[in-house]
Design a protein around this motif. Sequence first.
Motif, PDB file in Angstrom:
ATOM      1  N   LYS B 100       0.850  -1.203   0.000  1.00  0.00           N
ATOM      2  CA  LYS B 100       0.000   0.000   0.000  1.00  0.00           C
ATOM      3  C   LYS B 100       0.883   1.249   0.000  1.00  0.00           C
ATOM      4  O   LYS B 100       1.890   1.301   0.717  1.00  0.00           O
ATOM      5  CB  LYS B 100      -0.900   0.021   1.243  1.00  0.00           C
ATOM      6  CG  LYS B 100      -1.851   1.216   1.273  1.00  0.00           C
ATOM      7  CD  LYS B 100      -2.846   1.144   2.418  1.00  0.00           C
ATOM      8  CE  LYS B 100      -2.239   1.575   3.726  1.00  0.00           C
ATOM      9  NZ  LYS B 100      -3.257   1.730   4.807  1.00  0.00           N
ATOM     10  N   SER B 110      -4.020   6.977  -3.643  1.00  0.00           N
ATOM     11  CA  SER B 110      -3.555   5.608  -3.414  1.00  0.00           C
ATOM     12  C   SER B 110      -4.694   4.626  -3.671  1.00  0.00           C
ATOM     13  O   SER B 110      -5.862   4.922  -3.374  1.00  0.00           O
ATOM     14  CB  SER B 110      -3.058   5.465  -1.977  1.00  0.00           C
ATOM     15  OG  SER B 110      -2.822   4.098  -1.679  1.00  0.00           O
ATOM     16  N   VAL B 114      -2.844  -3.504  -2.346  1.00  0.00           N
ATOM     17  CA  VAL B 114      -2.831  -4.111  -3.681  1.00  0.00           C
ATOM     18  C   VAL B 114      -2.026  -5.405  -3.600  1.00  0.00           C
ATOM     19  O   VAL B 114      -0.924  -5.426  -3.049  1.00  0.00           O
ATOM     20  CB  VAL B 114      -2.194  -3.160  -4.715  1.00  0.00           C
ATOM     21  CG1 VAL B 114      -2.032  -3.855  -6.063  1.00  0.00           C
ATOM     22  CG2 VAL B 114      -3.027  -1.896  -4.846  1.00  0.00           C
ATOM     23  N   ILE B 123      -0.704   0.988  -7.870  1.00  0.00           N
ATOM     24  CA  ILE B 123      -0.855   1.322  -6.447  1.00  0.00           C
ATOM     25  C   ILE B 123      -1.204   2.804  -6.265  1.00  0.00           C
ATOM     26  O   ILE B 123      -1.746   3.191  -5.242  1.00  0.00           O
ATOM     27  CB  ILE B 123       0.410   0.982  -5.634  1.00  0.00           C
ATOM     28  CG1 ILE B 123       1.646   1.697  -6.163  1.00  0.00           C
ATOM     29  CG2 ILE B 123       0.630  -0.527  -5.624  1.00  0.00           C
ATOM     30  CD1 ILE B 123       2.862   1.542  -5.258  1.00  0.00           C
TER      31      ILE B 123
END
Lengths: 164, 161
Positions: B100, B110, B114, B123
């Motif tokens: 992340k 963001s 992921v 991301i």
Amino acid sequence: MKVLKTSFCVIVLLFLFVSAGIILASNTDNHTVTVTVTAINELEIIGGNITLTINTATAGSNPDDQTDSTTADLNWTTNEASKKITILSNILAASANFTLTAEATSISGGTATAPQTPTTTAADFITGVATTIGTCDLTYVGSATAAEGTGSDAHTITYTLTAV
Amino acid sequence: MAGRLTKFSLVIFLIGFSLMTHGQAVGNTDTHLVKINVQPITLLAVAGASKLNETHLTVNTAGIITKAKQLKWTTNQTGLKITVQSDLPTENQNYRLQIKAAKLDSNAESNGWVTVTDKPASIINDISTEIGNCAISYKAEKKTDKPQHPDNHTILYTLTE
């Protein structure tokens, strides 16, 4: 009759000497030579046009500035006192996408001001120019932030040798 | 006579024009062209990585071992994203690794947690004309059907369209 012929010959000879400039010329002569110096104020950019290409950066920082101080010089000659050299651009400050600064470096025959951002209003570039020949490097720095994106600005930069 | 005068005037004009176009000094003023050309720049670096945008990461029973804890980027382009992918084939991964982008210093957004696979996954989206940075958070959980062997990843981060 003989006297008459002799007199005639003398007159003819005198006439020839006079006309030949022999009798009346002395061994000296003169004339006036005047040297007149008028006001001379000449300025010239040596070198050519300049392109500053900004294409590098460090990640997390704005793009690197690009500098050129070798392509162009400025030369000047003046036989007058109280002169300065100004700089201006054909681009309005508000219309420029990126930042251009100009500075006179390695200067002789004057005093460089701080780096200038050329605008459409003439600004002092070199001061203290008086009865001298002078030269300097023209140092340009191009700057751009990441936020300003890509593109180009083409400035026509004018230098003028003028009265203070 | 008039024809010769016209030809003479033309020659004088051409000489004068040539001198002007070649930048000869004309008295107390002179000009030249100074152009600033800014080209596309797209740079990403992983702080602590061995290469600019690539780093090694190990997941084992003790946790996650990596030096890559921060991303930095510079771009003067629009509409970019940062993707992440691993060189370890997804089917060979014993742990489900997630990344992340946290503490985002950017105008972009963001995508939250992921999952890292062998395919690029975004991301951060919508990066435009900025310098930015973020911290990288990692977490991993063991896949139930996999042995407890460690996963060794080479993680690649890319700033791309």
